[in-house]
Motif scaffolding. Structure first.
Motif, PDB file in Angstrom:
ATOM      1  N   LEU A  42      12.123   0.458  -1.851  1.00  0.00           N
ATOM      2  CA  LEU A  42      12.557   0.142  -3.215  1.00  0.00           C
ATOM      3  C   LEU A  42      11.395   0.239  -4.207  1.00  0.00           C
ATOM      4  N   ALA A  43      10.204  -0.152  -3.780  1.00  0.00           N
ATOM      5  CA  ALA A  43       9.043  -0.121  -4.665  1.00  0.00           C
ATOM      6  C   ALA A  43       8.686   1.294  -5.088  1.00  0.00           C
ATOM      7  N   THR A  44       8.976   2.255  -4.232  1.00  0.00           N
ATOM      8  CA  THR A  44       8.584   3.639  -4.518  1.00  0.00           C
ATOM      9  C   THR A  44       9.695   4.464  -5.165  1.00  0.00           C
ATOM     10  N   ARG A  45      10.864   3.877  -5.336  1.00  0.00           N
ATOM     11  CA  ARG A  45      11.956   4.590  -5.998  1.00  0.00           C
ATOM     12  C   ARG A  45      11.771   4.564  -7.514  1.00  0.00           C
ATOM     13  N   ALA A  68       2.650  -2.971  -7.740  1.00  0.00           N
ATOM     14  CA  ALA A  68       1.661  -2.783  -8.802  1.00  0.00           C
ATOM     15  C   ALA A  68       0.567  -3.847  -8.710  1.00  0.00           C
ATOM     16  N   GLU A  69       0.956  -5.088  -8.431  1.00  0.00           N
ATOM     17  CA  GLU A  69      -0.028  -6.168  -8.319  1.00  0.00           C
ATOM     18  C   GLU A  69      -0.914  -5.978  -7.089  1.00  0.00           C
ATOM     19  N   VAL A  70      -0.342  -5.548  -5.993  1.00  0.00           N
ATOM     20  CA  VAL A  70      -1.137  -5.283  -4.787  1.00  0.00           C
ATOM     21  C   VAL A  70      -2.171  -4.204  -5.082  1.00  0.00           C
ATOM     22  N   CYS A  71      -1.770  -3.164  -5.765  1.00  0.00           N
ATOM     23  CA  CYS A  71      -2.700  -2.076  -6.098  1.00  0.00           C
ATOM     24  C   CYS A  71      -3.788  -2.543  -7.061  1.00  0.00           C
ATOM     25  N   ARG A  72      -3.440  -3.424  -7.983  1.00  0.00           N
ATOM     26  CA  ARG A  72      -4.415  -3.922  -8.957  1.00  0.00           C
ATOM     27  C   ARG A  72      -5.434  -4.863  -8.343  1.00  0.00           C
ATOM     28  N   THR A  73      -5.025  -5.641  -7.353  1.00  0.00           N
ATOM     29  CA  THR A  73      -5.900  -6.681  -6.803  1.00  0.00           C
ATOM     30  C   THR A  73      -6.408  -6.343  -5.405  1.00  0.00           C
ATOM     31  N   ARG A  74      -6.418  -5.088  -5.083  1.00  0.00           N
ATOM     32  CA  ARG A  74      -6.855  -4.662  -3.749  1.00  0.00           C
ATOM     33  C   ARG A  74      -8.303  -5.093  -3.531  1.00  0.00           C
TER      34      ARG A  74
END
Length: 84
Positions: A42-45, A68-74
Motif C-alpha cells: 500500500l505504501a508504494t501504490r 516517508a517517515e522511515v526514509c526521513r529518519t533512517r
C-alpha cells in the motif's frame, strides 16, 4: 462483493471478501503473505490508486506517511564490536 479491511483487537489486520473489478490483486496477494507485506504494498501504490474500501484507503495513506517517515529518519546501524 469487494474487499474490506478488519483490524482485530490484537492489532492483526485481515483482508475480507472477494476481489471485484478494480480491486488490486497484488494487494490480495500481499495480505496472503502477511500484513507487513500489505502495508509495504500500500505504501508504494500511487495515491490516485486508492482502494474503494474506506479502511483500506486510510491504511494506504497511513502506510505512505509511515514509509516517508522511515526514509526521513533512517539511522545508520552502530558498528559491531570486534570479534574475540
Amino acid at each position: 462483493m469487494s474487499l474490506t479491511l478488519t483490524c482485530l483487537p490484537e492489532g492483526l489486520l485481515l483482508l475480507n471478501g472477494e476481489p471485484s473489478a478494480g480491486d488490486p490483486l497484488e494487494l490480495v496477494q500481499a495480505f496472503s503473505l502477511s500484513p507487513a507485506h500489505a502495508v509495504l504494498q500500500l505504501a508504494t501504490r500511487p495515491s490516485h490508486e486508492s482502494p474503494s474500501d474506506p479502511a483500506l484507503a486510510w491504511l494506504q495513506r497511513f502506510s505512505q506517511h509511515w514509509m516517508a517517515e522511515v526514509c526521513r529518519t533512517r539511522h545508520v546501524s552502530p558498528p559491531l564490536p570486534p570479534a574475540d
